[in-house]
Enzyme design. Structure first.
Site, PDB file in Angstrom:
ATOM      1  CG  ASP A 274      -6.253  -2.293  -4.275  1.00 24.68           C
ATOM      2  OD1 ASP A 274      -6.296  -1.045  -4.243  1.00 24.68           O
ATOM      3  OD2 ASP A 274      -5.542  -2.956  -3.508  1.00 24.68           O
TER       4      ASP A 274
ATOM      5  CB  SER B  68      -0.976  -0.051   1.174  1.00 27.23           C
ATOM      6  OG  SER B  68      -1.997   0.907   1.048  1.00 27.23           O
TER       7      SER B  68
ATOM      8  CG  HIS C 181      -6.027  -1.742  -0.317  1.00 24.63           C
ATOM      9  ND1 HIS C 181      -5.054  -1.524  -1.257  1.00 24.63           N
ATOM     10  CD2 HIS C 181      -5.561  -1.193   0.836  1.00 24.63           C
ATOM     11  CE1 HIS C 181      -4.058  -0.861  -0.713  1.00 24.63           C
ATOM     12  NE2 HIS C 181      -4.330  -0.664   0.559  1.00 24.63           N
TER      13      HIS C 181
END
Length: 322
Positions: A260, A165, A290
């Protein structure tokens, strides 16, 4: 079809349980209170600590010039012998969340499963410390890692950088800086659903703008970039999608879920690496969102996602004569 209908069936229960429980975003709410609330939510879905035979210690190491020292946590398999490869780990959290505790079990798993020393860096967070603080800290940590091989007993020639991330975006920025400043050399850059583009213009950024109110959505993303940049124009070290020259980057592994928000910026970045002649492995997982592999670690899809990452790290960090 709703977002919940599109996720892998093994993930649907956690989607239903967490929908709507994330604290307010978009500039509302106290930052520290929101960090605490999100940490509690993360703890409620994280897997229980594994029985990892891994030792760890916290250290304070030099930070960037004219900046505070850095805290790092060093992990080592307890029964390891000889010089091991090393992984610099950069935690996620949108550049405003996370610390050495937030991915502690992940680092333990990496260390044991790969047979590597793992060094996790506690970089400064926005909005208190906007760009370039976090990027500077991560590069300072990389330099410390590369210079500490003799002391810590690892092979600096077998060095990977791993982040997920925001940590994935920072890992890429760290590799860009290492390329531009002449090192340290990186054997593999592993960027897990990396946060690389501040412009919010991709199809997935619009298609997946509202992810059911429990996972990283467009409002969170816009706010995080505003806090990180603090009015400063983004360059490639802040938002790697803005890089115009990727030649000379280390071999790179990128993965991302079909559902995502970062899907299209990650696919575009991996494609740009390939076009620049960088050996690049890209995975897009249907039904994944995610962080879904961390929320439901026993799902078949989660095991496949994590297993593919670990296998890539083992291959890249094996001795050349193995």
């Amino acid at each position: 079809m709703t977002f919940a209908d599109r996720v892998d069936p093994a993930y649907r229960d956690v989607v239903a349980a967490l929908t709507g429980v994330v604290p307010a975003r978009g500039g509302t709410g106290d930052v520290d209170e929101r960090r605490a609330a999100l940490a509690l939510i993360g703890g409620s879905v994280a897997p229980p600590p594994g029985a990892y035979d891994v030792e760890h210690e916290d250290r304070v190491v030099p930070g960037p010039d004219d900046a505070p020292a850095l805290r790092v946590r060093v992990y080592r398999p307890a029964r390891a012998a000889g010089d091991l490869p090393v992984i610099l780990h950069v935690h996620g959290g949108g550049m405003w969340l996370g610390d050495l505790e937030s991915e502690h079990d992940l680092c333990r798993r990496l260390s044991e499963a790969v047979g590597a020393v793992v060094v996790s860096v506690n970089y400064r967070l926005a909005p208190e410390s906007p760009y370039p603080a976090a990027a500077d800290d991560c590069y300072a940590a990389l330099r410390w890692v590369a210079g500490s091989a003799r002391e810590l007993g690892f092979d600096a020639a077998r060095l990977a950088v791993f982040g997920g991330s925001a940590g994935g975006g920072l890992a890429i920025a760290t590799a860009l800086r290492a390329r531009d400043l002449g090192g340290p050399a990186i054997r593999l850059l592993m960027a897990v659903y990396p946060m690389v583009d501040d412009r919010h213009e991709t199809p997935s950024s619009r298609e997946l703008a509202d992810l059911g109110g429990f996972v990283w959505d467009r409002a969170f993303n816009v706010e995080a970039w505003e806090w990180y940049l603090a009015g400063r124009p983004a360059d490639a070290y802040a938002a790697p999608a803005r890089a115009t020259d990727l030649a000379g980057m280390p071999p790179t592994f990128v993965d991302v879920g079909e559902l995502d928000l970062f899907r299209d910026e990650d696919v575009a970045f991996a494609s740009a690496l390939l076009a620049a002649g960088v050996p690049t492995e890209l995975h897009v997982y249907p039904g994944a969102f995610h962080g879904s592999e961390a929320m439901v670690p026993d799902a078949e899809l989660s095991r496949r996602i994590v297993g593919t990452r670990l296998a890539a790290l083992r291959r890249a960090l094996a001795p050349h004569d193995a």
